[in-house]
Write a protein that holds these residues in place. Structure first.
Motif, mmCIF file in Angstrom:
data_model
loop_
_atom_site.group_PDB
_atom_site.id
_atom_site.type_symbol
_atom_site.label_atom_id
_atom_site.label_comp_id
_atom_site.label_asym_id
_atom_site.label_seq_id
_atom_site.Cartn_x
_atom_site.Cartn_y
_atom_site.Cartn_z
ATOM 1 N N UNK A 89 -95.303 3.552 -9.657
ATOM 2 C CA UNK A 89 -95.700 4.510 -8.631
ATOM 3 C C UNK A 89 -94.923 5.827 -8.600
ATOM 4 N N UNK A 90 -93.633 5.809 -8.926
ATOM 5 C CA UNK A 90 -92.819 7.020 -8.813
ATOM 6 C C UNK A 90 -93.346 8.145 -9.701
ATOM 7 N N UNK A 91 -93.661 7.822 -10.941
ATOM 8 C CA UNK A 91 -94.192 8.849 -11.850
ATOM 9 C C UNK A 91 -95.551 9.349 -11.388
ATOM 10 N N UNK A 92 -96.354 8.458 -10.819
ATOM 11 C CA UNK A 92 -97.666 8.868 -10.305
ATOM 12 C C UNK A 92 -97.495 9.901 -9.202
ATOM 13 N N UNK A 109 -103.853 -3.650 -19.483
ATOM 14 C CA UNK A 109 -102.990 -4.635 -20.152
ATOM 15 C C UNK A 109 -101.510 -4.425 -19.809
ATOM 16 N N UNK A 110 -101.234 -3.380 -19.042
ATOM 17 C CA UNK A 110 -99.858 -3.006 -18.716
ATOM 18 C C UNK A 110 -99.528 -3.296 -17.255
ATOM 19 N N UNK A 111 -100.452 -2.986 -16.369
ATOM 20 C CA UNK A 111 -100.202 -3.170 -14.934
ATOM 21 C C UNK A 111 -101.156 -4.217 -14.365
ATOM 22 N N UNK A 112 -100.668 -4.992 -13.436
ATOM 23 C CA UNK A 112 -101.515 -5.942 -12.719
ATOM 24 C C UNK A 112 -102.273 -5.238 -11.613
ATOM 25 N N UNK A 113 -103.136 -5.982 -10.961
ATOM 26 C CA UNK A 113 -103.995 -5.408 -9.924
ATOM 27 C C UNK A 113 -103.205 -4.824 -8.761
ATOM 28 N N UNK A 114 -102.207 -5.543 -8.272
ATOM 29 C CA UNK A 114 -101.459 -5.057 -7.119
ATOM 30 C C UNK A 114 -100.600 -3.848 -7.460
ATOM 31 N N UNK A 115 -99.982 -3.857 -8.637
ATOM 32 C CA UNK A 115 -99.212 -2.693 -9.054
ATOM 33 C C UNK A 115 -100.134 -1.493 -9.252
ATOM 34 N N UNK A 119 -99.764 2.235 -7.540
ATOM 35 C CA UNK A 119 -99.765 3.473 -8.314
ATOM 36 C C UNK A 119 -100.829 4.426 -7.776
ATOM 37 N N UNK A 120 -102.011 3.900 -7.547
ATOM 38 C CA UNK A 120 -103.108 4.708 -7.007
ATOM 39 C C UNK A 120 -102.727 5.279 -5.649
ATOM 40 N N UNK A 121 -102.136 4.455 -4.782
ATOM 41 C CA UNK A 121 -101.706 4.923 -3.458
ATOM 42 C C UNK A 121 -100.785 6.130 -3.559
ATOM 43 N N UNK A 122 -99.741 5.994 -4.349
ATOM 44 C CA UNK A 122 -98.760 7.086 -4.457
ATOM 45 C C UNK A 122 -99.401 8.355 -4.991
ATOM 46 N N UNK A 123 -100.278 8.206 -5.967
ATOM 47 C CA UNK A 123 -100.922 9.370 -6.579
ATOM 48 C C UNK A 123 -101.869 10.053 -5.600
ATOM 49 N N UNK A 124 -102.643 9.263 -4.867
ATOM 50 C CA UNK A 124 -103.602 9.837 -3.932
ATOM 51 C C UNK A 124 -102.926 10.463 -2.717
ATOM 52 N N UNK A 125 -101.831 9.900 -2.271
ATOM 53 C CA UNK A 125 -101.135 10.411 -1.093
ATOM 54 C C UNK A 125 -100.302 11.661 -1.399
ATOM 55 N N UNK A 126 -99.946 11.845 -2.642
ATOM 56 C CA UNK A 126 -99.121 12.992 -3.025
ATOM 57 C C UNK A 126 -99.945 14.278 -3.024
#
Length: 145
Positions: A89-92, A109-115, A119-126
């Protein structure tokens, strides 16, 4: 927010989770494919989502492939797109605040559903901070010329 989303066949499994999550948050989502797990070429979906974002009919785009790398590289070939692949999330968050990214790429293949949701949350809120970052984003845009 209106969000364009697309994936290749590998990202297809994660995509419904992200769509459902975005809709739960109140966003309007349009799926540009792929429509199944049958093998497809990710540049085709990068192009569709990138063009949708550039049309200004959509506020942002999300792309998903196995690692997020290929689909983001393809999107970044399109003039005006600043796609970032993120696996935390931080980079997002900083990609939006400092680089005004308009497409987020995820690796199924890198991130699970919850992660992925985090990530989406942080990116959309920024929000883009502008200031000293605006000059840098402008220089990035000039590299496309």
């Amino acid at each position: 927010m209106k969000i364009a989303i697309g994936s290749d066949h590998v990202g297809f499994e994660l995509k419904p989770t992200i769509i459902d999550y975005l809709e739960e948050l109140g966003h309007k989502v349009t799926d540009f494919g792929a429509k199944s797990s049958a093998r497809v070429d990710y540049p085709d979906y990068s192009k569709k989502v990138a063009e949708a974002v550039l049309s200004e009919d959509f506020d942002r785009g999300i792309l998903i492939c196995g690692t997020g790398v290929g689909i983001s590289i393809a999107a970044n070939k399109i003039h005006g797109i600043r796609a970032v692949v993120c696996s935390e999330p931080y980079s997002a968050k900083l990609s939006k605040e400092h680089n005004n990214t308009n497409i987020l790429a995820l690796g199924s293949r890198v991130v699970g559903k919850e992660l992925a949701k985090m990530i989406v949350d942080e990116w959309l809120e920024a929000e883009f901070e502008g200031g000293r970052h605006a000059n840098r984003v402008e220089k990035i845009a000039k590299l496309e010329e």
